[in-house]
Write a protein that holds these residues in place. Sequence first.
Motif, PDB file in Angstrom:
ATOM      1  N   ARG A 240      -9.855  -4.075  -0.166  1.00 14.20           N
ATOM      2  CA  ARG A 240      -9.291  -3.108   0.764  1.00 14.20           C
ATOM      3  C   ARG A 240      -7.769  -3.140   0.627  1.00 14.20           C
TER       4      ARG A 240
ATOM      5  N   GLU B  83      -3.313   4.233  -1.202  1.00 14.71           N
ATOM      6  CA  GLU B  83      -4.667   4.745  -1.393  1.00 14.71           C
ATOM      7  C   GLU B  83      -4.734   5.807  -2.479  1.00 14.71           C
ATOM      8  N   ARG B  84      -3.692   6.674  -2.513  1.00 13.37           N
ATOM      9  CA  ARG B  84      -3.747   7.794  -3.464  1.00 13.37           C
ATOM     10  C   ARG B  84      -2.993   7.495  -4.755  1.00 13.37           C
TER      11      ARG B  84
ATOM     12  N   SER C  28      -3.878  -1.107   1.374  1.00 14.91           N
ATOM     13  CA  SER C  28      -3.213  -0.349   2.425  1.00 14.91           C
ATOM     14  C   SER C  28      -3.290   1.153   2.149  1.00 14.91           C
ATOM     15  N   PRO C  29      -3.324   1.966   3.222  1.00 11.96           N
ATOM     16  CA  PRO C  29      -3.271   3.420   3.022  1.00 11.96           C
ATOM     17  C   PRO C  29      -2.006   3.846   2.265  1.00 11.96           C
TER      18      PRO C  29
END
Length: 397
Positions: free
Chosen positions: A2, A8-9, A4-5
């Motif tokens: 997991r 994410e991209r 961090s946002p």
Amino acid sequence: MRVSPNIERLRPSATIAVSTLARRLKAEGRDIIDLSAGQPDFDTPAWIAEGGIQGIRSGGTRYTPTPGLVELRKAIACYHQPESASELTWEGVVVSSGAKQSIFNACFCLFGPGDEVLMGAPYWTSYPEIIALARAEPVPVAGPESNGFKLDPEALDAAVTDRTRGLLFSSPSNPSGAVYSSDELAAVAAWARERGIWLISDEIYQRIHFGPGIAASLLSLPAETLGPNVVVNGASKSYAMTGWRIGFSYSDPVLAQKMTALQSHVTSNAATPSQLAALAAYGDPERTNAVVDEMVCAFRRRRDLAVGLFGELLPAVHFVPPAGAFYLYFRVDAAFGDGLSSAGDVCTAILEEEGAAIVPGEAFGDSRYARLSFATSDELLEDGIRRIARWMQPRLG
Ligand code: PMP
Ligand code: GLU
């Protein structure tokens, strides 16, 4: 895992990925011609490198102020003064670890959630990622293909919204090699100024120009015609110093302080020996400009070689005539078919079947195109283009 946002991209740099793959295949013993790398094949001029070496020997091994040595900031401002319409102030210069970091500094300091940032398309592969890291929305915008995709007010009008806060583009362009004339640049600058949109002008290839003199710079436009702006440039491409990691931004000193604050928490100053090498280059414009001219001569000859070979071997293939930088951006979509439906497919096939490494246009937002770098020896360049042609020619209906 997991993560961090924040990331994410995030996709890794596609240009670096192709060069890394080409290097790996070569190391495995494959016969590879690498036309992917976006860097001069020349060594750093010896006397510039000596500036770094002497710097280390005389104790230039400690931190410097975050935005760089004052002497270097002053030397950069002086170096660019002759082409500038206004008096440059050294306090506007922030030296970074490469133009890439300067673009990051600018985008991270200026943009955020809810903002849209226009990018001249085809765009350099890191632009959308950097804008997205600032949590803003990258919006590609292209001018007419017949004019090397250069932006004009009509194209920009079609893309602007009330959330548009910035416009980031390069001239000379990576990947297209298109160069804005002074009038074209002035039209884009006027468009941005009228709307209060931040203009980030990536001029890292400024000195690599095949027309007369250097490519037009935002700095060469009268100050009253400019809205808020940041000019990015650096030592990497012009002085064959990609590995030294020296770039800089030029902006209003207030923004320069904000970018310095950001950089002070991320990398601090650019490597001190590299700054001292850059000081040798920027501090001796006459000598530096002479070596740049020599390198540009070689790039111009290779540009002519590449364009000549395309005319002879692939006359039906459209490309943007390169007026600067060291890339040829050409269409590969006529070779689609037989299970190949993107530039990525075509480039993979050319690499596997002919051993020529080029970068698929997906990296720059257009899967009809591919980019080759002519920053390599004439022999390798010719061999590489002959391989590409051998693969493409029979597939061009
Ligand atoms: N802008 C463009 C258009 C580039 O092609 C590159 C190439 N790396 C950069 C910025 C970054 O340059 P630097 O190596 O100085 O970070
Ligand atoms: N800018 C160069 C390129 O486009 C070097 C690689 C990179 O930093 O992306 O190939």
